[in-house]
Design an enzyme around this catalytic site. Structure first.
Site, mmCIF file in Angstrom:
data_model
loop_
_atom_site.group_PDB
_atom_site.id
_atom_site.type_symbol
_atom_site.label_atom_id
_atom_site.label_comp_id
_atom_site.label_asym_id
_atom_site.label_seq_id
_atom_site.Cartn_x
_atom_site.Cartn_y
_atom_site.Cartn_z
ATOM 1 N N SER A 294 -14.298 -8.368 -8.908
ATOM 2 C CA SER A 294 -12.898 -8.754 -9.110
ATOM 3 C C SER A 294 -12.104 -7.556 -9.601
ATOM 4 O O SER A 294 -12.644 -6.678 -10.282
ATOM 5 C CB SER A 294 -12.798 -9.880 -10.138
ATOM 6 O OG SER A 294 -11.441 -10.184 -10.423
ATOM 7 N N TYR B 176 -15.068 -13.276 -19.174
ATOM 8 C CA TYR B 176 -15.042 -13.257 -17.707
ATOM 9 C C TYR B 176 -14.754 -11.850 -17.181
ATOM 10 O O TYR B 176 -15.469 -11.339 -16.311
ATOM 11 C CB TYR B 176 -13.994 -14.237 -17.180
ATOM 12 C CG TYR B 176 -13.796 -14.118 -15.688
ATOM 13 C CD1 TYR B 176 -14.713 -14.682 -14.803
ATOM 14 C CD2 TYR B 176 -12.700 -13.424 -15.163
ATOM 15 C CE1 TYR B 176 -14.554 -14.553 -13.436
ATOM 16 C CE2 TYR B 176 -12.530 -13.298 -13.793
ATOM 17 C CZ TYR B 176 -13.456 -13.860 -12.937
ATOM 18 O OH TYR B 176 -13.292 -13.718 -11.585
#
Length: 261
Positions: A138, A151
């Protein structure tokens, strides 16, 4: 790769980017073994079979070593030609406000289970000197994730890890590609309890377009792909912006109460 003779394993394939990655594989003629930690994986398998390929599904908890073993056993010894390691979970809100069992699940799913799966499947690929590995990282890994700290940290790990093992496997016949999307229209933000945040309610990228870019990069053997012009600019800026500034900017996107009206 003449895909009509090949076999792909896709994790986190019940919805979102994972399901779209599985669709890309099926349309290219790959037989599939798909997995997720929810019963919806069976409905996804039924849908994918309509594309004319063989599809097996596994409902397993890939945050555990046992769940990964269950998935690997379901391949019944068939060589995996393409591993699309997409399973991942998010978690919003301030670190000290999060329940630790949820924190640990993020780490176990995004890192531990992913590493174990890549280690198991990648070892078989190395014996054959052939294979494709796609890891869903990501652009969140480029910035300190205020109100998404764990995260973002796991995605920073995966982004870095993918480049490292790609270099280790250079010349082996195995390629490693890191798909690095930005915010994408999936169930991610609802599941991460982030629907009262700016990023949770803002317009997001299309999961099918993200998956298509990742699949094409994997087939081409590219090292990484950042999807979308906005995300490419954001990732480039993040490389030259002080971490403290990035953390402050992320707060404006992810802090509870920042949802768009």
């Amino acid at each position: 790769m003449p895909a009509n003779r090949y076999f792909a394993m896709v994790t986190g394939a019940s919805t979102g980017i994972g399901l779209e990655l599985a669709r890309c594989c099926a349309r290219a003629g790959f037989d599939l073994l798909i997995a997720a930690d929810e019963p919806a994986i069976e409905a996804a398998a039924d849908e994918l079979r309509k594309l004319g390929v063989t599809v097996d599904s596994v409902h397993a908890d890939l945050a555990t070593l046992e769940g990964v073993d269950q998935l690997c056993a379901a391949s019944r010894g068939r060589p995996v030609d393409a591993l699309l390691a997409n399973a991942g979970v998010g978690l919003g809100r301030a670190f000290l406000d999060q329940e630790f069992n949820r924190i640990r699940r993020v780490v176990d799913t995004n890192i531990t289970g992913t590493l174990y799966l890549i280690h198991r499947i990648g070892s078989g690929m190395r014996q054959r000197n052939s294979g494709r590995i796609l890891i869903t990282g990501s652009i969140a890994g480029f910035m300190p994730g205020s109100f998404q700290a764990v995260y973002n940290g796991t995605k920073a790990f995966l982004d870095s890890f993918s480049f490292a093992i790609r270099e280790e496997l250079r010349g082996s016949g195995i390629t490693v590609t890191c798909l690095m999307p930005g915010a994408t229209e999936t169930e991610f933000f609802r599941r991460a309890d982030m629907m009262d945040t700016y990023v949770g309610t803002a317009k997001k990228d299309d999961a099918a377009e993200v998956a298509r870019a990742g699949f094409e990069a994997m087939i081409s053997g590219e090292g990484d792909v950042v999807t979308g012009l906005k995300n490419k600019i954001q990732s480039a800026v993040a490389n030259v912006t002080p971490a403290a500034v990035l953390a402050r900017q992320h707060r404006r996107m992810a802090e509870p109460g920042t949802a768009r009206s």
